[in-house]
Scaffold this motif. Structure first.
Motif, short mmCIF file in Angstrom:
data_model
loop_
_atom_site.label_atom_id
_atom_site.label_comp_id
_atom_site.label_asym_id
_atom_site.label_seq_id
_atom_site.Cartn_x
_atom_site.Cartn_y
_atom_site.Cartn_z
N ALA A 125 0.83 -1.21 0.00
CA ALA A 125 0.00 0.00 0.00
C ALA A 125 0.86 1.26 0.00
CB ALA A 125 -0.93 0.00 1.21
N ILE A 126 1.93 1.25 0.79
CA ILE A 126 2.83 2.40 0.84
C ILE A 126 3.48 2.63 -0.52
CG2 ILE A 126 4.97 3.29 1.85
CD1 ILE A 126 4.18 1.88 4.45
N ILE A 127 3.92 1.55 -1.18
CA ILE A 127 4.55 1.68 -2.49
C ILE A 127 3.56 2.25 -3.51
CG2 ILE A 127 5.61 0.43 -4.41
CD1 ILE A 127 6.71 -1.55 -2.34
N VAL A 128 2.33 1.75 -3.50
CA VAL A 128 1.31 2.24 -4.44
C VAL A 128 1.11 3.75 -4.26
CG1 VAL A 128 -1.16 2.20 -4.99
CG2 VAL A 128 0.09 0.05 -4.70
N ILE A 129 0.97 4.17 -3.03
CA ILE A 129 0.71 5.59 -2.75
C ILE A 129 1.88 6.46 -3.19
CG2 ILE A 129 0.39 7.29 -0.90
CD1 ILE A 129 -1.15 5.07 0.62
N PHE A 130 3.09 6.09 -2.79
CA PHE A 130 4.23 6.97 -3.04
C PHE A 130 4.75 6.89 -4.48
CE2 PHE A 130 4.32 7.06 1.59
CZ PHE A 130 4.55 8.40 1.81
N SER A 131 4.59 5.76 -5.15
CA SER A 131 4.96 5.71 -6.57
C SER A 131 4.01 6.57 -7.39
CB SER A 131 4.97 4.27 -7.09
OG SER A 131 3.70 3.66 -6.94
N PHE A 132 2.71 6.57 -7.04
CA PHE A 132 1.76 7.45 -7.73
C PHE A 132 2.10 8.92 -7.48
CE2 PHE A 132 -2.06 10.10 -7.59
CZ PHE A 132 -2.54 9.92 -8.89
N LEU A 133 2.39 9.25 -6.24
CA LEU A 133 2.73 10.64 -5.92
C LEU A 133 4.01 11.08 -6.63
CD1 LEU A 133 1.92 10.69 -2.09
CD2 LEU A 133 0.61 11.79 -3.93
N PHE A 146 9.07 11.50 -2.17
CA PHE A 146 8.17 10.38 -2.42
C PHE A 146 8.95 9.07 -2.61
CE2 PHE A 146 5.23 13.80 -4.28
CZ PHE A 146 4.63 13.99 -3.05
N ARG A 147 10.15 9.15 -3.15
CA ARG A 147 10.99 7.94 -3.25
C ARG A 147 11.37 7.44 -1.87
NH1 ARG A 147 12.68 4.13 -6.91
NH2 ARG A 147 14.88 4.41 -6.44
N ALA A 148 11.52 8.35 -0.91
CA ALA A 148 11.80 7.93 0.47
C ALA A 148 10.65 7.09 1.01
CB ALA A 148 12.03 9.17 1.35
N GLY A 149 9.42 7.56 0.78
CA GLY A 149 8.26 6.77 1.20
C GLY A 149 8.21 5.43 0.50
N TRP A 150 8.57 5.41 -0.77
CA TRP A 150 8.64 4.16 -1.54
C TRP A 150 9.63 3.20 -0.88
CZ3 TRP A 150 9.04 4.51 -7.61
CH2 TRP A 150 9.03 3.23 -8.16
N GLY A 151 10.77 3.72 -0.44
CA GLY A 151 11.77 2.88 0.21
C GLY A 151 11.25 2.24 1.49
N LEU A 152 10.45 2.99 2.24
CA LEU A 152 9.85 2.43 3.46
C LEU A 152 8.94 1.26 3.12
CD1 LEU A 152 9.24 2.58 6.51
CD2 LEU A 152 7.41 4.21 5.95
N GLY A 153 8.08 1.44 2.12
CA GLY A 153 7.19 0.34 1.73
C GLY A 153 7.96 -0.85 1.22
N ASN A 154 9.02 -0.60 0.46
CA ASN A 154 9.82 -1.71 -0.07
C ASN A 154 10.50 -2.49 1.04
OD1 ASN A 154 10.08 -2.54 -2.82
ND2 ASN A 154 12.28 -2.27 -2.64
N PRO A 174 7.24 5.40 -15.81
CA PRO A 174 7.67 4.31 -14.92
C PRO A 174 7.01 4.36 -13.54
CG PRO A 174 9.55 5.22 -16.09
CD PRO A 174 8.39 6.12 -16.39
N PHE A 175 6.80 5.55 -13.00
CA PHE A 175 6.18 5.66 -11.68
C PHE A 175 4.72 5.20 -11.72
CE2 PHE A 175 9.52 9.02 -11.60
CZ PHE A 175 10.29 8.48 -10.59
N TYR A 176 4.00 5.62 -12.75
CA TYR A 176 2.60 5.20 -12.87
C TYR A 176 2.51 3.70 -13.18
CZ TYR A 176 1.19 10.12 -12.89
OH TYR A 176 0.96 11.43 -12.54
N GLY A 177 3.49 3.19 -13.93
CA GLY A 177 3.51 1.76 -14.23
C GLY A 177 3.64 0.92 -12.96
N VAL A 178 4.53 1.33 -12.07
CA VAL A 178 4.69 0.63 -10.79
C VAL A 178 3.40 0.74 -9.97
CG1 VAL A 178 5.88 0.69 -8.57
CG2 VAL A 178 7.18 0.82 -10.67
N THR A 179 2.78 1.90 -9.98
CA THR A 179 1.53 2.09 -9.24
C THR A 179 0.48 1.07 -9.67
OG1 THR A 179 1.95 4.47 -9.06
CG2 THR A 179 -0.31 3.71 -8.69
N ALA A 180 0.30 0.92 -10.98
CA ALA A 180 -0.70 -0.01 -11.49
C ALA A 180 -0.36 -1.46 -11.15
CB ALA A 180 -0.85 0.16 -13.00
N LEU A 181 0.89 -1.84 -11.36
CA LEU A 181 1.29 -3.22 -11.10
C LEU A 181 1.22 -3.57 -9.62
CD1 LEU A 181 4.32 -3.46 -13.55
CD2 LEU A 181 2.13 -4.61 -13.78
#
Length: 389
Positions: free
Chosen positions: A74-82, A95-103, A155-162
């Motif tokens: 959920a964290i990755i979806v949110i921050f990759s979209f942002l 936003f990449r920092a938030g992505w790192g937390l989710g990862n 690429p960011f929106y692609g990750v969000t969808a996947l």
């Protein structure tokens, strides 16, 4: 189906490491950012990953594997979209920092979840996990280059969808994961670093990552004539060699020559490869060939070091992995920014010389600490597990 759902999510999570690679110059041009500013996309991502490694055990033993996986997704979806919706380089970095937390939450729990619900045993689960790692690392830059050729936001929106698809699949299909038997604390990984063997491996990996992330994060800037799609193909070749060497070549070299001896050799080869790129940084053909070849050296070293870490200290393997990852991700956070800064202040040659120096110092640390590592077996007694695990 539950196993495949988690494995699919693993592939997407591992794509995040190199997904932004081909679009770094594009982001810099369109957002008017310097290389060192753009490299902060890696710095924020890895810095948060480092700190988060200290709390992943705490979270997973309280939320359970499924809860932690879904939280990370959920964290990755949110921050990759942002990140895709951002309007400045500072916003993307945040936003990449938030992505790192989710990862961090996701990858620290995924293998345990596959083992828990799979029917083929631990060995089969590890093979599947490694396959997901290799596919993610190799396909990530290719996907990033393909979508990036349309827009840097792609690429960011692609990750969000996947990842949204992966979230739904895990939520619906993952069942029957047992609750952890005991809770861990933030102090456990810190206490594990009291063992000189584990600390030696961690410091070596911190220095080694100066070479790894110089190649991964800075190389797009020394290949200015390649499009995002072209850069994607270069790092696709790099990722394929990294994955193949990690899974198939490393265990054979390890069983024949031993963990430490083979690691010494790989560090020497990586340092020489970096120095070669530094000397010929203005020759695009040499850089491309050297980068792709270095993927094999990096893949072998990743597996050897991870196997050594699992044997380095008399602590639980997840705790050893968390402690080691905390230390090494510090190097992953500093190296990209430093490479961008050095390239801007001096020349494109200098970051690779510094990367080669970092890898060489890592070799020195490993040699000086060899007495504390004598108990690491000459052959693997642990199936190779992804370095990021």
């Amino acid at each position: 189906m539950a196993v495949w759902a988690v494995a699919f999510a693993c592939v997407i999570a591992f794509m995040g490491l190199g997904l932004v690679d081909p679009i770094l110059p594009l982001i810099g041009r369109q957002l008017h950012a310097s290389p060192s500013q753009v490299e902060l996309l890696f710095t924020s991502y890895n810095a948060v990953m480092a700190v988060a490694m200290l709390i992943t055990g705490v979270v997973s033993t309280r939320l359970g594997s499924k809860g932690t996986l879904l939280t990370g997704l959920a964290i990755i979806v949110i921050f990759s979209f942002l990140a895709g919706h951002a309007g400045s380089i500072g916003q993307i970095v945040g936003f990449r920092a938030g992505w790192g937390l989710g990862n961090a939450f996701f990858i620290a729990t995924a293998l345990a979840a596959i083992v828990a619900v799979g029917r083929g045993g631990t060995a089969q689960a590890v093979i599947l996990y490694e396959a997901a790692l290799g596919l993610g690392i190799s396909v990530g830059p290719l996907l990033g280059g393909t979508l990036g050729s349309i827009s840097w936001r792609g690429p960011f929106y692609g990750v969000t969808a996947l990842m949204a698809i992966a979230f739904i699949a895990v939520a619906v299909l993952l069942r029957g994961v047992p609750k952890p038997e005991h809770r861990t604390s933030v102090a456990d990984p810190i206490r594990a670093l009291r063992h000189r063997s584990l600390l030696t491996m961690g410091v070596m990996a911190l220095l080694y990552n100066f070479g790894f992330f110089t190649i991964l994060a800075y190389t797009p800037y020394v290949l200015p004539h390649l499009s995002a799609h072209g850069l994607g193909f270069v790092f696709f070749g790099w990722g394929v060699l990294l994955a193949v060497a990690s899974v198939f070549v490393a265990p054979r070299l390890q069983s024949r020559f031993g963990t430490l001896t083979t690691t010494y050799a790989m560090l020497v080869l990586i340092a020489l490869d970096l120095a070669t790129i530094g000397v010929f940084a203005n020759d695009q053909s040499v850089v491309i060939v050297a980068v792709i070849i270095c993927g094999a050296f990096l893949g072998i070293n990743n597996t050897l070091v991870t196997t050594g870490v699992m044997n380095a200290a008399p602590v639980e393997r997840p705790t050893a992995s968390a402690a080691y990852s905390f230390v090494r991700f510090i190097g992953s956070a500093i190296a990209p920014w430093l490479a961008g800064k050095l390239g801007t202040l001096f020349s494109p040659h200098v970051p690779y010389y510094v990367g080669a120096l970092g890898v060489s110092l890592g070799l020195v640390v490993l040699i000086l600490g060899r007495n504390s590592l004598r108990h690491i077996y000459c052959r693997a007694d642990v199936s190779p597990v992804a370095l990021v695990y």
